[in-house]
Scaffold this motif. Structure first.
Motif, PDB file in Angstrom:
ATOM      1  N   LEU A  58       0.665  -1.484  -0.015  1.00  0.00           N
ATOM      2  CA  LEU A  58      -0.090   0.126   0.514  1.00  0.00           C
ATOM      3  C   LEU A  58       0.709   1.030   0.134  1.00  0.00           C
ATOM      4  O   LEU A  58       0.789   2.273  -0.826  1.00  0.00           O
ATOM      5  CB  LEU A  58      -0.780   0.030   1.277  1.00  0.00           C
ATOM      6  CG  LEU A  58      -1.887   1.353   0.907  1.00  0.00           C
ATOM      7  CD1 LEU A  58      -2.660   1.143   0.218  1.00  0.00           C
ATOM      8  CD2 LEU A  58      -2.790   0.826   2.376  1.00  0.00           C
ATOM      9  N   LEU A  59       2.015   1.375   0.568  1.00  0.00           N
ATOM     10  CA  LEU A  59       3.008   2.287   1.238  1.00  0.00           C
ATOM     11  C   LEU A  59       3.803   2.836  -0.254  1.00  0.00           C
ATOM     12  O   LEU A  59       3.758   3.865  -0.910  1.00  0.00           O
ATOM     13  CB  LEU A  59       4.249   2.318   2.073  1.00  0.00           C
ATOM     14  CG  LEU A  59       4.167   2.474   3.227  1.00  0.00           C
ATOM     15  CD1 LEU A  59       4.685   1.915   4.126  1.00  0.00           C
ATOM     16  CD2 LEU A  59       3.303   4.189   4.137  1.00  0.00           C
ATOM     17  N   CYS A  60       3.795   1.103  -1.218  1.00  0.00           N
ATOM     18  CA  CYS A  60       4.930   1.243  -2.561  1.00  0.00           C
ATOM     19  C   CYS A  60       3.352   2.037  -3.427  1.00  0.00           C
ATOM     20  O   CYS A  60       4.232   2.975  -4.352  1.00  0.00           O
ATOM     21  CB  CYS A  60       4.713   0.415  -3.099  1.00  0.00           C
ATOM     22  SG  CYS A  60       6.907  -0.303  -1.396  1.00  0.00           S
ATOM     23  N   ARG A  61       2.459   1.451  -3.841  1.00  0.00           N
ATOM     24  CA  ARG A  61       1.548   2.349  -4.566  1.00  0.00           C
ATOM     25  C   ARG A  61       1.253   3.975  -4.378  1.00  0.00           C
ATOM     26  O   ARG A  61       0.815   4.100  -5.156  1.00  0.00           O
ATOM     27  CB  ARG A  61       0.565   1.045  -4.547  1.00  0.00           C
ATOM     28  CG  ARG A  61       0.583  -0.310  -4.667  1.00  0.00           C
ATOM     29  CD  ARG A  61      -1.008  -1.451  -5.017  1.00  0.00           C
ATOM     30  NE  ARG A  61      -1.358  -1.668  -4.170  1.00  0.00           N
ATOM     31  CZ  ARG A  61      -1.233  -1.965  -2.939  1.00  0.00           C
ATOM     32  NH1 ARG A  61      -0.774  -2.783  -2.781  1.00  0.00           N
ATOM     33  NH2 ARG A  61      -2.400  -2.550  -1.799  1.00  0.00           N
ATOM     34  N   ALA A  62       0.862   4.282  -3.242  1.00  0.00           N
ATOM     35  CA  ALA A  62       0.872   5.478  -3.116  1.00  0.00           C
ATOM     36  C   ALA A  62       1.327   6.055  -3.263  1.00  0.00           C
ATOM     37  O   ALA A  62       1.349   7.612  -3.713  1.00  0.00           O
ATOM     38  CB  ALA A  62      -0.194   5.715  -1.343  1.00  0.00           C
ATOM     39  N   ILE A  63       3.057   5.973  -2.945  1.00  0.00           N
ATOM     40  CA  ILE A  63       4.153   7.095  -3.318  1.00  0.00           C
ATOM     41  C   ILE A  63       4.536   7.229  -4.592  1.00  0.00           C
ATOM     42  O   ILE A  63       4.301   8.188  -4.682  1.00  0.00           O
ATOM     43  CB  ILE A  63       5.373   5.875  -2.810  1.00  0.00           C
ATOM     44  CG1 ILE A  63       5.209   6.368  -1.093  1.00  0.00           C
ATOM     45  CG2 ILE A  63       6.248   6.821  -2.998  1.00  0.00           C
ATOM     46  CD1 ILE A  63       6.288   6.028  -0.515  1.00  0.00           C
TER      47      ILE A  63
END
Length: 229
Positions: A58-63
Protein backbone atom coordinates in the motif's frame (compact mmCIF):
# COMPACT_ATOMS: atom_id res chain seq x y z
CA UNK A 1 4.21 1.96 -30.87
CA UNK A 2 7.29 0.36 -29.28
CA UNK A 3 9.50 2.47 -31.52
CA UNK A 4 7.72 5.63 -30.35
CA UNK A 5 8.12 4.57 -26.71
CA UNK A 6 11.84 3.94 -27.21
CA UNK A 7 12.21 7.34 -28.85
CA UNK A 8 10.41 8.96 -25.93
CA UNK A 9 12.73 7.20 -23.45
CA UNK A 10 15.77 8.59 -25.27
CA UNK A 11 14.22 12.05 -25.31
CA UNK A 12 13.32 12.19 -21.61
CA UNK A 13 15.94 12.44 -18.89
CA UNK A 14 14.79 9.83 -16.39
CA UNK A 15 17.73 9.80 -13.98
CA UNK A 16 15.66 11.83 -11.49
CA UNK A 17 12.92 9.19 -11.56
CA UNK A 18 15.32 6.31 -10.95
CA UNK A 19 16.98 8.16 -8.07
CA UNK A 20 13.59 9.03 -6.63
CA UNK A 21 12.44 5.42 -6.89
CA UNK A 22 15.51 4.20 -5.00
CA UNK A 23 15.07 6.83 -2.29
CA UNK A 24 11.33 6.05 -2.01
CA UNK A 25 12.09 2.34 -1.62
CA UNK A 26 14.63 3.01 1.12
CA UNK A 27 12.22 5.32 2.94
CA UNK A 28 9.38 2.79 2.70
CA UNK A 29 11.62 0.03 4.04
CA UNK A 30 12.77 2.34 6.85
CA UNK A 31 9.18 3.23 7.70
CA UNK A 32 8.21 -0.43 7.94
CA UNK A 33 11.18 -1.07 10.23
CA UNK A 34 10.17 1.94 12.33
CA UNK A 35 6.67 0.50 12.75
CA UNK A 36 8.16 -2.80 13.87
CA UNK A 37 10.50 -1.04 16.32
CA UNK A 38 8.00 1.39 17.89
CA UNK A 39 5.07 -1.02 18.14
CA UNK A 40 6.97 -4.19 18.85
CA UNK A 41 7.50 -3.62 22.57
CA UNK A 42 4.62 -5.77 23.78
CA UNK A 43 2.22 -6.88 21.13
CA UNK A 44 3.50 -7.88 17.67
CA UNK A 45 4.02 -4.95 15.30
CA UNK A 46 1.96 -6.73 12.63
CA UNK A 47 -0.89 -9.17 13.08
CA UNK A 48 0.38 -11.48 10.33
CA UNK A 49 2.66 -11.71 7.32
CA UNK A 50 -0.29 -10.82 5.09
CA UNK A 51 -0.82 -7.66 7.15
CA UNK A 52 2.83 -6.61 6.96
CA UNK A 53 3.23 -7.26 3.24
CA UNK A 54 -0.10 -5.61 2.43
CA UNK A 55 0.92 -2.44 4.27
CA UNK A 56 4.24 -2.42 2.42
CA UNK A 57 2.44 -2.76 -0.91
CA UNK A 58 0.00 0.00 0.00
CA UNK A 59 2.83 2.40 0.83
CA UNK A 60 4.60 1.70 -2.45
CA UNK A 61 1.45 2.15 -4.49
CA UNK A 62 0.60 5.43 -2.79
CA UNK A 63 4.05 6.90 -3.39
CA UNK A 64 4.37 5.85 -7.01
CA UNK A 65 0.88 7.01 -7.98
CA UNK A 66 2.11 10.50 -7.12
CA UNK A 67 5.37 9.79 -8.99
CA UNK A 68 3.28 8.86 -12.02
CA UNK A 69 1.54 12.24 -11.96
CA UNK A 70 4.94 13.92 -12.11
CA UNK A 71 5.90 11.72 -15.08
CA UNK A 72 2.68 12.60 -16.89
CA UNK A 73 3.25 16.28 -16.15
CA UNK A 74 6.75 16.19 -17.61
CA UNK A 75 5.90 14.00 -20.60
CA UNK A 76 2.65 15.66 -21.65
CA UNK A 77 1.32 18.59 -19.62
CA UNK A 78 4.54 20.63 -19.64
CA UNK A 79 4.92 20.11 -23.39
CA UNK A 80 1.48 21.62 -23.88
CA UNK A 81 2.28 24.52 -21.56
CA UNK A 82 5.61 25.24 -23.28
CA UNK A 83 4.08 24.72 -26.75
CA UNK A 84 6.82 22.20 -27.59
CA UNK A 85 4.07 19.69 -28.34
CA UNK A 86 3.40 21.66 -31.55
CA UNK A 87 6.78 20.59 -32.93
CA UNK A 88 6.10 17.00 -31.97
CA UNK A 89 2.78 17.08 -33.81
CA UNK A 90 4.56 18.01 -37.05
CA UNK A 91 5.90 14.46 -37.24
CA UNK A 92 4.17 12.18 -39.76
CA UNK A 93 2.57 10.19 -36.94
CA UNK A 94 -0.95 10.38 -35.53
CA UNK A 95 -1.15 12.71 -32.56
CA UNK A 96 -3.08 10.11 -30.63
CA UNK A 97 -0.25 7.61 -31.05
CA UNK A 98 2.32 10.14 -29.84
CA UNK A 99 0.35 10.89 -26.68
CA UNK A 100 -0.37 7.21 -26.14
CA UNK A 101 3.34 6.40 -26.37
CA UNK A 102 4.06 8.96 -23.65
CA UNK A 103 1.23 7.59 -21.52
CA UNK A 104 2.35 3.97 -21.94
CA UNK A 105 5.92 4.90 -21.01
CA UNK A 106 4.66 6.53 -17.82
CA UNK A 107 2.53 3.44 -17.14
CA UNK A 108 5.46 1.06 -17.68
CA UNK A 109 7.84 3.09 -15.50
CA UNK A 110 5.25 3.36 -12.73
CA UNK A 111 4.33 -0.33 -12.79
CA UNK A 112 7.98 -1.39 -12.90
CA UNK A 113 8.96 0.89 -10.02
CA UNK A 114 5.98 -0.21 -7.92
CA UNK A 115 6.68 -3.88 -8.56
CA UNK A 116 10.42 -3.75 -7.87
CA UNK A 117 10.01 -1.54 -4.81
CA UNK A 118 7.28 -3.75 -3.34
CA UNK A 119 9.37 -6.88 -3.96
CA UNK A 120 12.48 -5.41 -2.33
CA UNK A 121 10.58 -4.18 0.72
CA UNK A 122 8.70 -7.48 1.17
CA UNK A 123 11.95 -9.45 0.94
CA UNK A 124 13.54 -7.07 3.45
CA UNK A 125 10.64 -7.58 5.86
CA UNK A 126 10.91 -11.35 5.63
CA UNK A 127 14.69 -11.23 6.09
CA UNK A 128 14.52 -8.93 9.12
CA UNK A 129 11.71 -10.93 10.69
CA UNK A 130 13.83 -14.08 10.58
CA UNK A 131 16.18 -12.35 13.04
CA UNK A 132 13.89 -10.12 15.14
CA UNK A 133 10.56 -12.02 15.02
CA UNK A 134 8.26 -8.97 14.95
CA UNK A 135 5.59 -10.92 13.02
CA UNK A 136 3.89 -13.85 14.81
CA UNK A 137 4.00 -17.32 13.26
CA UNK A 138 6.06 -18.62 10.39
CA UNK A 139 5.79 -17.59 6.74
CA UNK A 140 3.90 -20.32 4.89
CA UNK A 141 4.60 -20.76 1.20
CA UNK A 142 0.95 -20.87 0.12
CA UNK A 143 0.10 -17.73 2.13
CA UNK A 144 3.08 -15.85 0.68
CA UNK A 145 2.17 -16.99 -2.84
CA UNK A 146 -1.44 -15.87 -2.48
CA UNK A 147 -0.37 -12.54 -1.00
CA UNK A 148 2.17 -12.10 -3.79
CA UNK A 149 -0.50 -12.62 -6.45
CA UNK A 150 -2.78 -10.12 -4.71
CA UNK A 151 0.02 -7.56 -4.54
CA UNK A 152 0.79 -8.08 -8.24
CA UNK A 153 -2.84 -7.48 -9.25
CA UNK A 154 -3.15 -4.48 -6.92
CA UNK A 155 0.09 -3.04 -8.31
CA UNK A 156 -1.10 -3.37 -11.90
CA UNK A 157 -4.42 -1.78 -10.95
CA UNK A 158 -2.68 1.10 -9.16
CA UNK A 159 -0.43 1.71 -12.17
CA UNK A 160 -3.54 2.02 -14.37
CA UNK A 161 -5.24 4.26 -11.82
CA UNK A 162 -2.17 6.50 -11.80
CA UNK A 163 -3.08 7.59 -15.34
CA UNK A 164 -6.35 9.21 -14.21
CA UNK A 165 -4.68 12.53 -13.22
CA UNK A 166 -3.88 13.01 -16.91
CA UNK A 167 -7.60 13.56 -17.55
CA UNK A 168 -7.77 16.43 -15.04
CA UNK A 169 -4.39 17.86 -15.99
CA UNK A 170 -5.23 18.00 -19.69
CA UNK A 171 -8.39 20.02 -19.10
CA UNK A 172 -6.45 23.11 -18.04
CA UNK A 173 -2.95 21.98 -19.02
CA UNK A 174 -2.06 22.33 -15.34
CA UNK A 175 0.79 20.53 -13.56
CA UNK A 176 -0.53 21.32 -10.03
CA UNK A 177 -3.96 19.94 -10.98
CA UNK A 178 -2.35 16.73 -12.22
CA UNK A 179 -0.39 16.21 -9.02
CA UNK A 180 -3.19 17.20 -6.63
CA UNK A 181 -5.62 14.83 -8.37
CA UNK A 182 -3.11 11.99 -7.90
CA UNK A 183 -2.99 12.72 -4.16
CA UNK A 184 -6.79 12.62 -4.01
CA UNK A 185 -6.76 9.25 -5.79
CA UNK A 186 -4.23 7.94 -3.27
CA UNK A 187 -6.45 9.03 -0.38
CA UNK A 188 -9.55 7.43 -1.92
CA UNK A 189 -7.90 4.14 -2.88
CA UNK A 190 -5.92 3.83 0.37
CA UNK A 191 -8.88 4.67 2.60
CA UNK A 192 -9.43 1.89 5.12
CA UNK A 193 -12.71 1.68 7.04
CA UNK A 194 -12.97 -1.04 9.71
CA UNK A 195 -10.35 -3.12 7.93
CA UNK A 196 -12.05 -2.85 4.53
CA UNK A 197 -10.42 -0.92 1.70
CA UNK A 198 -10.88 -0.70 -2.06
CA UNK A 199 -7.88 -2.99 -2.43
CA UNK A 200 -9.18 -5.77 -0.17
CA UNK A 201 -10.94 -7.72 -2.92
CA UNK A 202 -9.07 -8.69 -6.09
CA UNK A 203 -12.06 -7.93 -8.32
CA UNK A 204 -12.26 -4.30 -7.21
CA UNK A 205 -8.65 -3.42 -8.17
CA UNK A 206 -9.17 -5.03 -11.59
CA UNK A 207 -12.31 -2.97 -12.22
CA UNK A 208 -10.58 0.19 -11.01
CA UNK A 209 -7.63 -0.51 -13.29
CA UNK A 210 -9.89 -0.75 -16.34
CA UNK A 211 -11.67 2.44 -15.29
CA UNK A 212 -8.28 4.14 -14.97
CA UNK A 213 -7.31 3.18 -18.52
CA UNK A 214 -10.65 4.35 -19.92
CA UNK A 215 -10.47 7.71 -18.16
CA UNK A 216 -6.89 8.19 -19.34
CA UNK A 217 -7.98 7.49 -22.91
CA UNK A 218 -10.77 10.07 -22.61
CA UNK A 219 -8.16 12.71 -21.82
CA UNK A 220 -6.69 12.59 -25.33
CA UNK A 221 -9.30 10.88 -27.50
CA UNK A 222 -9.94 14.07 -29.53
CA UNK A 223 -6.32 15.22 -29.75
CA UNK A 224 -6.25 14.65 -33.54
CA UNK A 225 -9.18 17.06 -34.00
CA UNK A 226 -8.25 19.87 -31.63
CA UNK A 227 -5.66 22.62 -31.96
CA UNK A 228 -2.88 23.06 -29.43
CA UNK A 229 -4.11 25.74 -27.03
Amino acid sequence: MLKLIRMEMKKQKLAWFYRGAVIATILCAGFMCLIAYTEGGGDPAFASFVDALSIAGLLCRAIFIVFASVLLSRFIIEEYKNKTISLLFTYPVERKKLIMAKMLLALALTFGAMLISTFIICISILALNSHFQFIPGKPEADVLLHTGIQLLIQTLSAACLSLIPLFFGMRKKSVPTTIVSSIIIVVLVSNNTQGLSLSTNITIPLILGVIGLLIAYLSFRNVDKTDVA
